[in-house]
Design a protein around this motif. Structure first.
Motif, PDB file in Angstrom:
ATOM      1  N   HIS A 192       1.115  -1.185  -0.189  1.00 27.39           N
ATOM      2  CA  HIS A 192      -0.198  -0.116   0.091  1.00 27.39           C
ATOM      3  C   HIS A 192       0.971   1.207   0.137  1.00 27.39           C
ATOM      4  O   HIS A 192       0.538   2.692   0.292  1.00 27.39           O
ATOM      5  CB  HIS A 192      -0.783  -0.094   1.333  1.00 27.39           C
ATOM      6  N   CYS A 193       1.336   1.358  -0.346  1.00 27.98           N
ATOM      7  CA  CYS A 193       2.344   2.734  -0.955  1.00 27.98           C
ATOM      8  C   CYS A 193       3.613   2.373  -2.500  1.00 27.98           C
ATOM      9  O   CYS A 193       4.416   1.653  -2.692  1.00 27.98           O
ATOM     10  CB  CYS A 193       3.473   2.490   0.167  1.00 27.98           C
ATOM     11  N   SER A 194       2.703   3.308  -2.910  1.00 29.59           N
ATOM     12  CA  SER A 194       4.054   3.434  -4.827  1.00 29.59           C
ATOM     13  C   SER A 194       4.972   3.921  -4.315  1.00 29.59           C
ATOM     14  O   SER A 194       5.671   3.045  -5.680  1.00 29.59           O
ATOM     15  CB  SER A 194       2.585   4.583  -5.261  1.00 29.59           C
ATOM     16  N   ALA A 195       5.031   4.488  -3.560  1.00 30.35           N
ATOM     17  CA  ALA A 195       6.919   4.552  -3.496  1.00 30.35           C
ATOM     18  C   ALA A 195       8.027   3.369  -3.163  1.00 30.35           C
ATOM     19  O   ALA A 195       8.375   3.340  -4.034  1.00 30.35           O
ATOM     20  CB  ALA A 195       6.940   5.915  -2.584  1.00 30.35           C
ATOM     21  N   TYR A 196       7.587   2.465  -2.100  1.00 35.02           N
ATOM     22  CA  TYR A 196       7.872   1.461  -2.394  1.00 35.02           C
ATOM     23  C   TYR A 196       7.657   0.136  -3.560  1.00 35.02           C
ATOM     24  O   TYR A 196       8.984  -0.111  -3.605  1.00 35.02           O
ATOM     25  CB  TYR A 196       7.671   0.595  -1.459  1.00 35.02           C
ATOM     26  N   ALA A 197       6.450   0.203  -3.505  1.00 32.53           N
ATOM     27  CA  ALA A 197       6.448  -0.363  -5.092  1.00 32.53           C
ATOM     28  C   ALA A 197       6.836  -0.501  -6.052  1.00 32.53           C
ATOM     29  O   ALA A 197       7.788  -0.621  -7.232  1.00 32.53           O
ATOM     30  CB  ALA A 197       4.863  -0.719  -5.743  1.00 32.53           C
ATOM     31  N   TYR A 198       6.939   0.938  -6.679  1.00 28.24           N
ATOM     32  CA  TYR A 198       8.597   1.733  -7.703  1.00 28.24           C
ATOM     33  C   TYR A 198       9.247   0.961  -7.619  1.00 28.24           C
ATOM     34  O   TYR A 198      10.327   0.888  -8.465  1.00 28.24           O
ATOM     35  CB  TYR A 198       8.227   2.371  -8.686  1.00 28.24           C
ATOM     36  N   LEU A 199      10.126   1.591  -6.046  1.00 28.33           N
ATOM     37  CA  LEU A 199      11.321   1.448  -5.782  1.00 28.33           C
ATOM     38  C   LEU A 199      12.002  -0.006  -5.959  1.00 28.33           C
ATOM     39  O   LEU A 199      12.638   0.051  -7.078  1.00 28.33           O
ATOM     40  CB  LEU A 199      11.812   2.427  -5.052  1.00 28.33           C
ATOM     41  N   ASP A 200      11.324  -0.572  -5.019  1.00 28.72           N
ATOM     42  CA  ASP A 200      11.248  -2.417  -5.531  1.00 28.72           C
ATOM     43  C   ASP A 200      11.910  -2.389  -6.804  1.00 28.72           C
ATOM     44  O   ASP A 200      12.227  -3.847  -7.053  1.00 28.72           O
ATOM     45  CB  ASP A 200       9.997  -3.037  -4.518  1.00 28.72           C
ATOM     46  N   CYS A 201      10.613  -2.201  -7.772  1.00 25.36           N
ATOM     47  CA  CYS A 201      10.934  -2.968  -9.341  1.00 25.36           C
ATOM     48  C   CYS A 201      11.999  -2.434  -9.447  1.00 25.36           C
ATOM     49  O   CYS A 201      12.822  -3.114 -10.446  1.00 25.36           O
ATOM     50  CB  CYS A 201       9.486  -2.205 -10.163  1.00 25.36           C
TER      51      CYS A 201
END
Length: 269
Positions: A192-201
């Motif tokens: 539930h955090c776009s910042a982490y989702a995109y960073l992790d990708c």
């Protein structure tokens, strides 16, 4: 436009906002410092509001002639989003992405800033305050994490892929279809955090991100981060490359390897 001096200034402002206005409230929020917006689960805190108010004039000063579209300002006055279709460069600001996590004391929240000009994201910045890492992407120049180049994972078949997907905002029947489709991959998380989702990708920790409610402050910085790390962010319905648009219910898929995007699309559609 995005020279080293401006990059340093933007990242310095983000770190300062986090240090002075966000982290002091982490694990310390009082009930009266938490509010709701569109629904009981759409949270906003004093940290969101004060960080955005602090960043806004300083970003405009860093790039004379620019304007700002911040999440909280746009929530209070939707006409703020009209600035995205104007001529001046636009700073997109998400002062605390993952506010619910921030409220719950989880580590997965971030500060996101993107520079948009001519309908394209020119630069994106993601700062993860608890992890204390800064990711930077400049169009055509790659993506870095604390100065080191980052890249998405390559050639991972969807059956072996791990992704980030939340059905929270997706409406049926699409919600049921996507929720079933992601089960054919190796697994998903719901941070539930776009910042982490995109960073992790972008840094190769996950392989895809499936999003639905495309608020520009949630996706511009991270989408460019994934693209500059060798991946792609495209709208699921027609395969068009992502560009910052006003908040809209339209599914988009990010993949850490641009060459695999169509294969992943076919797996979830």
């Amino acid at each position: 436009m995005m020279n080293d001096g401006l990059i340093d200034e933007v990242t310095g402002l983000m770190r300062q906002a986090a240090a002075e206005l966000i982290l002091p409230r982490y694990l310390q929020l009082e009930t009266h410092e938490i509010d709701t917006k569109t629904s009981p689960t759409d949270l906003v805190t004093i940290a969101d509001r004060e960080a955005e108010e602090w960043l806004t004039p300083r970003l405009m000063e860093a790039l004379p002639g620019s304007v700002v579209v911040g999440e909280e300002a746009a929530s209070a006055d939707p006409s703020v989003l009209d600035r995205l279709s104007g001529e001046p460069p636009v700073w997109l600001v998400d002062p605390v992405d993952g506010t619910a996590n921030f409220v719950e004391g989880k580590r997965e929240f971030g500060v996101m800033v993107a520079l948009v000009e001519g309908g394209l994201t020119r630069a994106g910045f993601i700062f993860a305050p608890v992890e204390d890492v800064m990711a930077i992407a400049v169009r055509g120049e790659g993506a870095t994490l604390d100065g080191e180049a980052i890249h998405g994972r390559k050639s991972v078949p969807f059956s072996d892929a791990f992704g980030d997907y939340s059905s929270k905002y997706v409406k049926p029947p699409l919600r049921d279809h996507l929720s079933a489709a992601v089960l054919t991959s190796a697994g998903t998380s719901q941070k539930h955090c776009s910042a982490y989702a995109y960073l992790d990708c972008a840094r190769g920790e996950i392989d895809y991100v499936l999003q639905f409610l495309m608020s520009p402050w949630d996706h511009a910085a991270g989408g460019l981060m994934v693209e500059e790390a060798g991946g792609a962010l495209r709208f699921l319905d027609d395969g068009a490359a992502y560009h910052p648009v006003p908040r809209a219910p339209r599914a988009a898929l990010a993949c850490g390897d641009a060459a695999m995007w169509q294969t992943y699309r076919e797996a979830v559609t």
